[in-house]
Write a protein that holds these residues in place. Structure first.
Motif, short mmCIF file in Angstrom:
data_model
loop_
_atom_site.label_atom_id
_atom_site.label_comp_id
_atom_site.label_asym_id
_atom_site.label_seq_id
_atom_site.Cartn_x
_atom_site.Cartn_y
_atom_site.Cartn_z
N ALA A 354 0.84 -1.21 0.00
CA ALA A 354 0.00 0.00 0.00
C ALA A 354 0.87 1.26 0.00
N ILE A 355 1.93 1.27 0.83
CA ILE A 355 2.82 2.43 0.88
C ILE A 355 3.52 2.59 -0.48
N SER A 356 3.91 1.46 -1.07
CA SER A 356 4.57 1.52 -2.38
C SER A 356 3.63 2.08 -3.44
N PHE A 357 2.35 1.71 -3.34
CA PHE A 357 1.34 2.23 -4.28
C PHE A 357 1.34 3.76 -4.24
N PHE A 358 1.34 4.31 -3.00
CA PHE A 358 1.33 5.77 -2.86
C PHE A 358 2.66 6.38 -3.31
N SER A 359 3.77 5.76 -2.92
CA SER A 359 5.06 6.38 -3.26
C SER A 359 5.31 6.33 -4.76
N GLU A 360 4.77 5.32 -5.44
CA GLU A 360 4.95 5.27 -6.90
C GLU A 360 4.07 6.31 -7.60
N LEU A 361 2.89 6.58 -7.03
CA LEU A 361 2.05 7.65 -7.59
C LEU A 361 2.76 9.00 -7.42
N TRP A 362 3.43 9.14 -6.29
CA TRP A 362 4.08 10.39 -5.91
C TRP A 362 5.38 10.58 -6.69
N SER A 363 6.19 9.53 -6.70
CA SER A 363 7.54 9.69 -7.23
C SER A 363 7.88 8.54 -8.18
N PRO A 364 7.49 8.66 -9.44
CA PRO A 364 7.77 7.58 -10.39
C PRO A 364 9.28 7.30 -10.49
N SER A 365 10.12 8.30 -10.16
CA SER A 365 11.56 8.09 -10.28
C SER A 365 12.14 7.34 -9.07
N GLY A 366 11.31 7.06 -8.06
CA GLY A 366 11.77 6.24 -6.94
C GLY A 366 12.44 7.04 -5.83
N ARG A 367 12.23 8.37 -5.80
CA ARG A 367 12.82 9.19 -4.73
C ARG A 367 12.13 8.92 -3.39
N VAL A 368 10.87 8.47 -3.44
CA VAL A 368 10.14 8.14 -2.21
C VAL A 368 9.89 6.64 -2.21
N ARG A 369 10.26 5.98 -1.11
CA ARG A 369 10.15 4.52 -1.08
C ARG A 369 9.57 4.03 0.24
N ALA A 370 8.80 2.94 0.15
CA ALA A 370 8.41 2.23 1.37
C ALA A 370 9.66 1.57 1.94
N TYR A 371 9.80 1.59 3.26
CA TYR A 371 10.95 0.94 3.89
C TYR A 371 10.45 -0.03 4.97
N PRO A 372 10.08 -1.24 4.55
CA PRO A 372 9.51 -2.20 5.52
C PRO A 372 10.56 -2.74 6.48
#
Ligand code: SF4
Length: 458
Positions: A354-372
């Motif tokens: 779910a966090i990855s879903f949001f971070s990919e919407l936000w930052s397609p370049s991968g600057r924001v990432r889920a960190y489990p």
């Protein structure tokens, strides 16, 4: 159940009584001279057991109070008056004035019996107090409820009550909960007969109350319309459990079987009542690799804090934030790229997708990432964000955090800003700073994560 079986020992450190914590300026209490630190002894001649008594007794336009003032040891009478709709202006240090009621059960799946020895002591408080069910939404078994308590619930209409059922067959209940199991059902039947609204819960343990026993329990609930929602949540176990070493999270077929079993009940409820009523926690859908139901299937999320619909809610909010804050998201991502900053959104392993879903919407370049964070401290199948501990977090974050913003979930700290393994929020943040990173604490929702990151960029 005999009355003396209930354990009413207080486990609070604060003294008992209706101690005043705050008084609003210019409120009726303020005008009457009531101050923080005083104790309300009685209202209209009635002693107060809890906040429910306070609300019930002080319900009119005026009330007579007896107030104890510890500064001089005296007890004084005063009268308060208020205008229609006005609050008395008193905040109490607690909602229970006579101590918390603890449980008389020995549940096989009790999380308290699976804790590491150095876990925060307050974690092992086995509360089972019907008043906290009404006031704070805690689930209770009703096994320690006396006849006069049941009468009070009915007279005061303390609803909805959140009640753990787990199973309906007496022998299965006894195995799961302990020797007082029948008392819980007897009290529940009495409340249902009086039309008290119930939100119910089943903790599903593989091989104990699933399969045909689950079907029996669902049949029983289906015939009792005052149970307006039923949440089925899977057993969670730690590496310290002596009884369980697997659950539905480890068994996709078993999780799928539960989804299939509950579907006809949901369909009938929608047809007859227009609500889904029978709800599964998110873990079942994740374990079964099935999509979570749409928002309308969650009936307004009455059991959100029991893990029912959190995932759906997060996914939908992500889409809304991506649409309504598109400009801010784009600007933040550009700024992150310009300054070569990476954002790590710390979470448990369960909500990673779910966090990855949001971070990919936000930052397609991968600057924001889920960190489990993998939960080594509790082990077993514990994978939720709320149970992340400091030692796992600090062991699994990179040693070098230069050019990193680390977003910490607020839920991993308690109200005293302590983690479950007894570390302080302050220390965790300083340690991230020592490694060269910037730490920020956010609520778990997408909008809060976005605003926290935006603020930390200055
Ligand atoms: S009711 Fe059961 S699960 Fe809850 S604290 Fe008591 S023993 Fe543990």
């Amino acid at each position: 159940m005999p009355k003396d079986r209930a354990d009413y020992a207080s486990t609070r450190e604060r003294p008992l009584g209706a101690w005043v914590q705050s008084v609003e300026d210019e409120s009726p209490a303020w005008e009457a001279g009531i101050e923080p630190g005083m104790r309300i002894e009685s209202v209209n001649g009635h002693e107060l057991r809890d906040l429910i008594d306070w609300r019930w007794e002080a319900d009119g336009a005026s009330c007579q109070l007896e107030v104890f003032d510890p500064t001089d040891g005296g007890t004084y009478a005063c009268e308060l008056w208020r205008k229609p709709g006005e609050d008395w202006g008193i905040g109490f240090t607690d909602v229970l004035f006579d101590g918390i009621r603890t449980c008389v059960n020995a549940c096989q799946f009790c999380f308290m019996s699976m804790l590491p020895s150095d876990a925060r002591p307050s974690l092992s408080l086995r509360d089972d107090d019907y008043r906290l069910s009404f006031l704070q939404g805690n689930f209770v078994t009703l096994t320690n409820v006396r006849d006069e308590d049941a009468e009070r619930i009915i007279t005061y209409r303390l609803e909805p009550m959140n009640v753990s059922i787990h199973a309906i067959s007496p022998e299965v209940r006894r195995t799961l909960i302990g020797p007082h199991a029948q008392r819980g059902i007897d009290v529940l039947e009495r409340l249902l007969a009086a039309g008290i609204e119930i939100h119910a819960q089943i903790v599903l343990c593989p091989g104990v109350n699933d399969g045909s026993e689950l079907a029996r329990t669902l049949d029983w609930v289906e015939q009792r319309p005052s149970i307006t929602s039923l949440a089925v949540v899977p057993l969670g176990y730690t590496r310290f459990s002596r009884r369980f070493s697997k659950s539905f999270s480890d068994d996709p077929d078993a999780a799928r079987a539960v989804v299939k079993l509950i579907e006809p009940y949901q369909a009938r409820a929608r047809l007859r009542l227009g609500i889904t009523r029978f709800q599964l926690s998110d873990e079942f859908y994740v374990a079964a690799d099935m999509p979570v139901p749409p928002a309308e299937a969650y009936d307004g999320y009455p059991q959100y804090y029991d893990g029912i619909g959190m995932l759906r809610s997060f996914l939908d909010e992500s889409a809304v934030v991506a649409r309504d804050h598109a400009e801010e998201l784009g600007a933040t991502e550009k700024e992150l790229a310009r300054r070569e900053i990476t954002v790590l959104v710390v979470c448990g392993e369960a909500p990673r997708a779910a966090i990855s879903f949001f971070s990919e919407l936000w930052s397609p370049s991968g600057r924001v990432r889920a960190y489990p964070i993998h939960n080594d401290y509790f082990g077993g199948d514990v994978n939720v964000t709320g149970l992340i501990v400091s030692q796992d977090l600090l062991a699994q974050l990179p040693e070098l955090l230069t050019n990193h913003v680390v977003v910490l979930p607020e839920v991993m700290f308690n109200f005293d800003h302590l983690t479950l393994d007894g570390d302080t929020q302050d220390h965790v943040m300083r340690e991230i700073g020592r490694r060269g990173g910037v730490a920020a604490v956010a609520h778990g929702d997408p909008e809060s994560i976005l605003s926290t990151v935006t603020q930390s960029l200055g």
